[in-house]
Design a protein around this motif. Sequence first.
Motif, mmCIF file in Angstrom:
data_model
loop_
_atom_site.group_PDB
_atom_site.id
_atom_site.type_symbol
_atom_site.label_atom_id
_atom_site.label_comp_id
_atom_site.label_asym_id
_atom_site.label_seq_id
_atom_site.Cartn_x
_atom_site.Cartn_y
_atom_site.Cartn_z
ATOM 1 N N ALA A 43 0.829 -1.209 0.000
ATOM 2 C CA ALA A 43 0.000 0.000 0.000
ATOM 3 C C ALA A 43 0.862 1.256 0.000
ATOM 4 C CB ALA A 43 -0.935 -0.006 1.208
ATOM 5 N N CYS A 44 1.927 1.255 0.774
ATOM 6 C CA CYS A 44 2.825 2.420 0.800
ATOM 7 C C CYS A 44 3.500 2.636 -0.557
ATOM 8 C CB CYS A 44 3.879 2.256 1.888
ATOM 9 S SG CYS A 44 3.244 2.417 3.567
ATOM 10 N N GLU A 45 3.697 1.553 -1.293
ATOM 11 C CA GLU A 45 4.317 1.645 -2.615
ATOM 12 C C GLU A 45 3.314 2.043 -3.701
ATOM 13 O OE1 GLU A 45 5.939 -2.234 -3.074
ATOM 14 O OE2 GLU A 45 7.677 -1.869 -1.782
ATOM 15 N N GLY A 46 2.030 2.168 -3.321
ATOM 16 C CA GLY A 46 1.026 2.568 -4.287
ATOM 17 C C GLY A 46 0.302 1.429 -4.961
ATOM 18 N N THR A 47 0.438 0.208 -4.437
ATOM 19 C CA THR A 47 -0.254 -0.958 -4.997
ATOM 20 C C THR A 47 -1.494 -1.256 -4.171
ATOM 21 O OG1 THR A 47 1.799 -1.917 -5.827
ATOM 22 C CG2 THR A 47 -0.074 -3.411 -5.554
ATOM 23 N N ALA A 48 -2.659 -1.276 -4.814
ATOM 24 C CA ALA A 48 -3.907 -1.564 -4.120
ATOM 25 C C ALA A 48 -4.141 -3.062 -4.030
ATOM 26 C CB ALA A 48 -5.074 -0.896 -4.837
ATOM 27 N N LEU A 49 -4.893 -3.482 -3.017
ATOM 28 C CA LEU A 49 -5.155 -4.897 -2.749
ATOM 29 C C LEU A 49 -6.646 -5.155 -2.883
ATOM 30 C CD1 LEU A 49 -3.044 -4.979 0.535
ATOM 31 C CD2 LEU A 49 -2.228 -5.488 -1.778
ATOM 32 N N LEU A 50 -7.034 -5.916 -3.882
ATOM 33 C CA LEU A 50 -8.431 -6.286 -4.067
ATOM 34 C C LEU A 50 -8.704 -7.548 -3.263
ATOM 35 C CD1 LEU A 50 -11.210 -6.024 -5.316
ATOM 36 C CD2 LEU A 50 -10.327 -7.162 -7.371
ATOM 37 N N TRP A 51 -9.532 -7.426 -2.240
ATOM 38 C CA TRP A 51 -9.708 -8.502 -1.263
ATOM 39 C C TRP A 51 -10.664 -9.579 -1.769
ATOM 40 C CZ3 TRP A 51 -6.746 -9.569 2.626
ATOM 41 C CH2 TRP A 51 -7.169 -10.468 3.601
ATOM 42 N N ARG A 52 -10.229 -10.821 -1.614
ATOM 43 C CA ARG A 52 -11.048 -11.973 -1.980
ATOM 44 C C ARG A 52 -11.266 -12.925 -0.805
ATOM 45 N NH1 ARG A 52 -13.787 -10.439 -6.338
ATOM 46 N NH2 ARG A 52 -12.522 -10.246 -8.253
ATOM 47 N N GLY A 53 -10.869 -12.532 0.393
ATOM 48 C CA GLY A 53 -10.995 -13.413 1.553
ATOM 49 C C GLY A 53 -12.208 -13.078 2.403
ATOM 50 N N ASP A 54 -12.083 -13.353 3.694
ATOM 51 C CA ASP A 54 -13.149 -13.141 4.663
ATOM 52 C C ASP A 54 -13.274 -11.640 4.983
ATOM 53 O OD1 ASP A 54 -14.841 -14.513 7.019
ATOM 54 O OD2 ASP A 54 -13.686 -12.832 7.851
ATOM 55 N N PHE A 55 -14.511 -11.135 5.054
ATOM 56 C CA PHE A 55 -14.722 -9.695 5.276
ATOM 57 C C PHE A 55 -14.168 -9.249 6.626
ATOM 58 C CE2 PHE A 55 -17.108 -5.980 6.651
ATOM 59 C CZ PHE A 55 -17.051 -5.168 5.524
ATOM 60 N N HIS A 56 -14.403 -10.019 7.672
ATOM 61 C CA HIS A 56 -13.917 -9.622 8.997
ATOM 62 C C HIS A 56 -12.385 -9.649 9.048
ATOM 63 C CE1 HIS A 56 -17.709 -9.227 11.198
ATOM 64 N NE2 HIS A 56 -18.154 -10.173 10.378
ATOM 65 N N ASN A 57 -11.787 -10.572 8.331
ATOM 66 C CA ASN A 57 -10.325 -10.570 8.256
ATOM 67 C C ASN A 57 -9.810 -9.328 7.534
ATOM 68 O OD1 ASN A 57 -10.276 -12.980 9.587
ATOM 69 N ND2 ASN A 57 -9.831 -14.238 7.781
ATOM 70 N N ALA A 58 -10.557 -8.854 6.550
ATOM 71 C CA ALA A 58 -10.176 -7.617 5.860
ATOM 72 C C ALA A 58 -10.224 -6.432 6.829
ATOM 73 C CB ALA A 58 -11.097 -7.370 4.669
ATOM 74 N N ARG A 59 -11.242 -6.396 7.675
ATOM 75 C CA ARG A 59 -11.325 -5.308 8.667
ATOM 76 C C ARG A 59 -10.142 -5.368 9.634
ATOM 77 N NH1 ARG A 59 -17.197 -4.060 11.104
ATOM 78 N NH2 ARG A 59 -15.819 -2.533 12.085
ATOM 79 N N GLN A 60 -9.789 -6.573 10.056
ATOM 80 C CA GLN A 60 -8.652 -6.716 10.962
ATOM 81 C C GLN A 60 -7.357 -6.311 10.278
ATOM 82 O OE1 GLN A 60 -8.847 -10.761 12.322
ATOM 83 N NE2 GLN A 60 -10.511 -10.345 13.768
ATOM 84 N N LEU A 61 -7.218 -6.654 9.005
ATOM 85 C CA LEU A 61 -6.032 -6.255 8.258
ATOM 86 C C LEU A 61 -5.955 -4.735 8.144
ATOM 87 C CD1 LEU A 61 -3.562 -7.039 6.533
ATOM 88 C CD2 LEU A 61 -5.097 -7.102 4.550
ATOM 89 N N LEU A 62 -7.085 -4.097 7.887
ATOM 90 C CA LEU A 62 -7.106 -2.634 7.793
ATOM 91 C C LEU A 62 -6.671 -2.004 9.116
ATOM 92 C CD1 LEU A 62 -7.947 -0.382 5.727
ATOM 93 C CD2 LEU A 62 -10.115 -0.274 6.979
ATOM 94 N N SER A 63 -7.137 -2.561 10.222
ATOM 95 C CA SER A 63 -6.733 -2.040 11.542
ATOM 96 C C SER A 63 -5.242 -2.230 11.767
ATOM 97 C CB SER A 63 -7.524 -2.748 12.648
ATOM 98 O OG SER A 63 -8.898 -2.466 12.548
ATOM 99 N N ALA A 64 -4.720 -3.378 11.365
ATOM 100 C CA ALA A 64 -3.288 -3.644 11.527
ATOM 101 C C ALA A 64 -2.462 -2.701 10.662
ATOM 102 C CB ALA A 64 -2.986 -5.098 11.172
ATOM 103 N N MET A 65 -2.926 -2.412 9.455
ATOM 104 C CA MET A 65 -2.230 -1.448 8.603
ATOM 105 C C MET A 65 -2.268 -0.059 9.229
ATOM 106 S SD MET A 65 -3.695 -2.781 4.921
ATOM 107 C CE MET A 65 -3.041 -1.391 3.976
ATOM 108 N N GLY A 66 -3.412 0.284 9.834
ATOM 109 C CA GLY A 66 -3.534 1.589 10.475
ATOM 110 C C GLY A 66 -2.577 1.767 11.631
ATOM 111 N N ARG A 67 -2.324 0.680 12.370
ATOM 112 C CA ARG A 67 -1.385 0.774 13.498
ATOM 113 C C ARG A 67 0.042 0.998 13.017
ATOM 114 N NH1 ARG A 67 -4.878 -3.351 15.394
ATOM 115 N NH2 ARG A 67 -3.459 -5.002 14.710
ATOM 116 N N ARG A 68 0.317 0.630 11.781
ATOM 117 C CA ARG A 68 1.655 0.833 11.229
ATOM 118 C C ARG A 68 1.850 2.247 10.677
ATOM 119 N NH1 ARG A 68 0.947 -4.550 11.239
ATOM 120 N NH2 ARG A 68 2.802 -5.915 11.144
ATOM 121 N N CYS A 69 0.762 2.980 10.487
ATOM 122 C CA CYS A 69 0.868 4.365 10.007
ATOM 123 C C CYS A 69 1.320 5.258 11.159
ATOM 124 C CB CYS A 69 -0.479 4.842 9.474
ATOM 125 S SG CYS A 69 -1.058 3.959 8.007
#
Length: 361
Positions: A43-69
């Motif tokens: 994401a920092c490099e400008g590459t977007a991720l089109l999610w194909r997995g579990d929706f709740h896992n996507a939310r958790q991933l977004l939170s984890a990415m936010g903690r790295r900002c």
Amino acid sequence: MIPWTEAGQERSAVWRSALGAPPPKRVVVADDRMSAATAYRLACEGTALLWRGDFHNARQLLSAMGRRCKPAAPGSGFHRHRQAQSQRARTLGMLLVPYAEGHVVPLRRAPDVREACAEVFGPEAPPAVGQLRELLGLIGAHEWRKKGVHVPALGARVHPHHGVFSPIRGEYVDLVAEAPLPGDRLAFDVGTGTGVLAAVLARRGVRHVVATDLDARAVECAGDNVARLGLDDRVEVVRADLFPPGRAPLVVCNPPWLPATPISPLDHAVYDPGGRMLRGFLGGLAEHLEPGGEGWLILSDLAEHLGLRGRGELLAEFEQAGLRVAGRLDVPPRHRRAADEDDPLHVARAAEVTSLWRLTR
């Protein structure tokens, strides 16, 4: 359209963004196997991720990415704070979700978002791709729209629509509820937003209020709220850039407080590039006031504490517009950020005062 490659095939879909975010240029497919570290790097490099997995896992991933900002350090200043916010918004906006026809998110454990999406995008819903972060915002806005925000000055709830600033800070509303009215025949509410100030004036006994806004979403929202409150016979909501035609004994405006560049369209409720709306209101106020009338400018001095505007500049704007100060009501902040010492803008927020300037010709 937004293109990507999946399973060796070129694919594309409509790009969906309620707030006008541009589509990313590079897209890869991601699922539950992707780590937060990898997602954040891409994401920092400008590459977007089109999610194909579990929706709740996507939310958790977004939170984890936010903690790295990394947020701006306390005391680092307004501009570094905005840079950090902008970078965070760009990074988290790189996690995408698909929409099937009918506003359905075709992911495991995805919530039913059809009503929330229809409120913003309308009933027509072709397959699309959009930001997960924005979708979560749509869901939250839908809940706020249903629940509403209690406004003590009204003794009732105001229901904000998506993309319209919510009156969660009550200081400025209380000022309008307390200031002495110069008359009760007519008032203009310039930049009405949710319509909360127009409703307060009507509840105070003003017989006719003309509420204006340039944003079509705000016009719809304000009209919905005055109807809910039973005030649509006293409040007229029109789409206009600043003033409606004519003059009034009272003209009220709560413009964006900070003369800085917004990151998203929703930021326009707080950020006013170059002070356009403030200057437009002051510059046109005299010709829209009846003799003996008052213009109420509701404005926080946060910009002064951040070094974005001086008090002398504001007073000079009054004088240049042919206005004089007949009085002023002040109120300190009551929001949580004013007491949060970890906030990058804590010193300025703690010193902030919101004022209602009573201006006359």
